[in-house]
Design a protein around this motif. Structure first.
Motif, mmCIF file in Angstrom:
data_model
loop_
_atom_site.group_PDB
_atom_site.id
_atom_site.type_symbol
_atom_site.label_atom_id
_atom_site.label_comp_id
_atom_site.label_asym_id
_atom_site.label_seq_id
_atom_site.Cartn_x
_atom_site.Cartn_y
_atom_site.Cartn_z
ATOM 1 N N SER A 50 0.812 -1.214 0.000
ATOM 2 C CA SER A 50 0.000 0.000 0.000
ATOM 3 C C SER A 50 0.845 1.264 0.000
ATOM 4 C CB SER A 50 -0.920 0.017 1.226
ATOM 5 O OG SER A 50 -0.167 0.218 2.423
ATOM 6 N N ASP A 51 2.038 1.234 0.626
ATOM 7 C CA ASP A 51 2.821 2.441 0.879
ATOM 8 C C ASP A 51 1.938 3.474 1.584
ATOM 9 O OD1 ASP A 51 5.064 4.024 0.958
ATOM 10 O OD2 ASP A 51 4.923 4.693 -1.129
ATOM 11 N N GLY A 52 0.979 2.979 2.372
ATOM 12 C CA GLY A 52 0.003 3.848 3.005
ATOM 13 C C GLY A 52 0.628 4.781 4.028
ATOM 14 N N MET A 53 -0.011 5.951 4.215
ATOM 15 C CA MET A 53 0.459 6.921 5.196
ATOM 16 C C MET A 53 -0.700 7.333 6.092
ATOM 17 S SD MET A 53 -0.933 9.825 3.743
ATOM 18 C CE MET A 53 -0.038 11.211 4.446
ATOM 19 N N ALA A 54 -0.466 8.337 6.927
ATOM 20 C CA ALA A 54 -1.392 8.650 8.010
ATOM 21 C C ALA A 54 -2.808 8.972 7.536
ATOM 22 C CB ALA A 54 -0.847 9.812 8.835
ATOM 23 N N ALA A 55 -2.975 9.423 6.296
ATOM 24 C CA ALA A 55 -4.312 9.784 5.805
ATOM 25 C C ALA A 55 -5.173 8.582 5.464
ATOM 26 C CB ALA A 55 -4.192 10.689 4.579
#
Length: 409
Positions: free
Chosen positions: A297-302
């Motif tokens: 995902s390379d997901g971040m805080a949002a």
């Protein structure tokens, strides 16, 4: 029968269409007791006596719990911040969104901030909240820094690397580095000796340099005995933060594709519809095969929240229309999609469902050395399971044999 979320008597089982290990079983049963799967197979071969059935919607899909090896946070929590409450909140949201195994990624930062971040993330890994730590830096290319803060990018330094490994308490599982930097070979030798998987990324390397780096990393993992767990070098978000593939200057991307096609490396893809065009995603699956691709995902805080301002490591990030960008430079700054969203994105691009699910479960499990523990619905494996509709809308999540509370909102 009881519904997911109710405790119900132990042991339990669910019935539906199993999608696991690259195959589909139309009428299957997954039975679990405690935190282990005790049966996974055809319903016709399962004796329900003594088992409690958990009621599921008709036509439910049963998927292995997803495994994200590259994620910076979620639900307002940034894994680089060394904020325990935020990290726990992020991990909890990700678990409930279907990512039952989370590797927390730390951005490049000051030496002290990185040590504090990986120390906390290592403690949460020891507790079982996380499955390990990924250091995305600080040994990265200035020319291909992406969302990394240029102030904190360094030439490879084995002393700093060893300090990060020690601070993580043995839970640093991978490190992204640029192989063209002076000292990269010594860094790879140290990482593999210490059981850390090198991941080529944020690099301006040419094809020959990238190819040699992947060979060196594979040799190091073999010397450390980690290849027997199917560990192999990784490539951090292929195509992103590296030179575009050009017919007269193929760059690192070409070398990484060749290595993955031969099974000598696994490449990360972010199939969120933003980082890569769907045609690119499908092309890579066709070229190298799903067994050599790790969806991330390379997901971040949002992730899990709306548009607005956020932090990613040392950077201020602005999210608009679900797209995260560094406020100062406009560079893409991680993702806002969950890993299940990325599986949907791969399927929408034309990747077979079974292949996409495997690239988000069994393949990353092997990358973490968990090939015999997680990532597939099989007897003896950890009882991590997703229940979804036919179009991959999430219905319920089982993690370690426990039904998780529904997502907020």
């Amino acid at each position: 029968m009881s519904s997911p979320g109710q405790a119900g008597p132990q042991p339990q089982y669910v019935r539906g269409r199993i999608v696991s290990s690259g195959t589909t079983l139309d009428d299957g049963v997954v039975a679990f007791e405690g935190d282990r799967i005790r049966y996974a197979g055809p319903a016709s071969h399962f004796d329900p006596a003594g088992w409690h059935q958990v009621d599921l919607p008709a036509e439910s899909l049963l998927l292995p719990g997803l495994i994200d090896t590259h994620c910076h946070g979620a639900y307002g929590g940034d894994f680089s911040s060394a904020d325990e409450e935020g990290a726990r909140r992020a991990a909890g949201f990700l678990h409930r969104s279907g990512t039952t195994t989370v590797v927390a990624s730390a951005m490049a930062g000051s030496r002290d901030s990185m040590l504090a971040a990986v120390r906390l993330l290592g403690e949460l890994s020891r507790e079982g909240v996380l499955a390990g730590v990924h250091a995305e830096g600080p040994f990265l290319s200035q020319a291909r820094r992406g969302a990394q803060n240029t102030e904190y990018l360094l030439a490879p330094d084995t002393g700093i690397a060893a300090g990060l490994v020690e601070a993580a308490g043995g839970h640093l599982v991978s490190m992204t580095y640029a192989p063209e930097l002076v000292g990269a070979d010594e860094l790879v030798d140290l990482l593999t000796e210490l059981g850390v998987t090198p991941s080529v990324g944020h690099t301006d390397a040419d094809a020959a340099t990238a190819a040699a780096a992947l060979v060196r990393a594979a040799d190091g993992l073999a010397r450390a005995g980690l290849d027997r767990y199917r560990r192999r070098p990784l490539v951090t978000h292929l195509f992103n933060a590296m030179p575009p593939l050009h017919h007269r200057s193929p760059g690192a991307a070409a070398a990484c594709l060749r290595a993955a096609s031969a099974g000598r490396a696994a490449v990360e893809l972010i199939s969120d519809g933003i980082h890569l065009d769907p045609e690119t995603v499908l092309t890579v699956f066709d070229l190298v095969g799903g067994a050599n691709i790790v969806l991330v995902s390379d997901g971040m805080a949002a992730t899990g929240l709306g548009d607005g301002g956020y932090e990613l490591g040392a950077n201020d990030v602005s999210v608009s229309g679900g797209v995260a960008r560094v406020a100062a430079s406009g560079a893409l700054a991680g993702g806002t999609a969950t890993l299940l969203d990325c599986v949907r994105g791969a399927v929408a691009a034309g990747v077979p469902l079974e292949t996409a699910v495997s690239s988000a479960s069994a393949v990353p499990a092997a990358a973490l050395g968990l090939a015999e523990e997680a990532g597939t619905l099989s007897r003896g494996f950890r009882a991590d399971l997703l229940v979804t509709t036919g179009d991959l809308a999430l219905t319920a999540v089982l993690r370690g044999g426990r039904w998780l509370d529904p997502l907020p909102g």
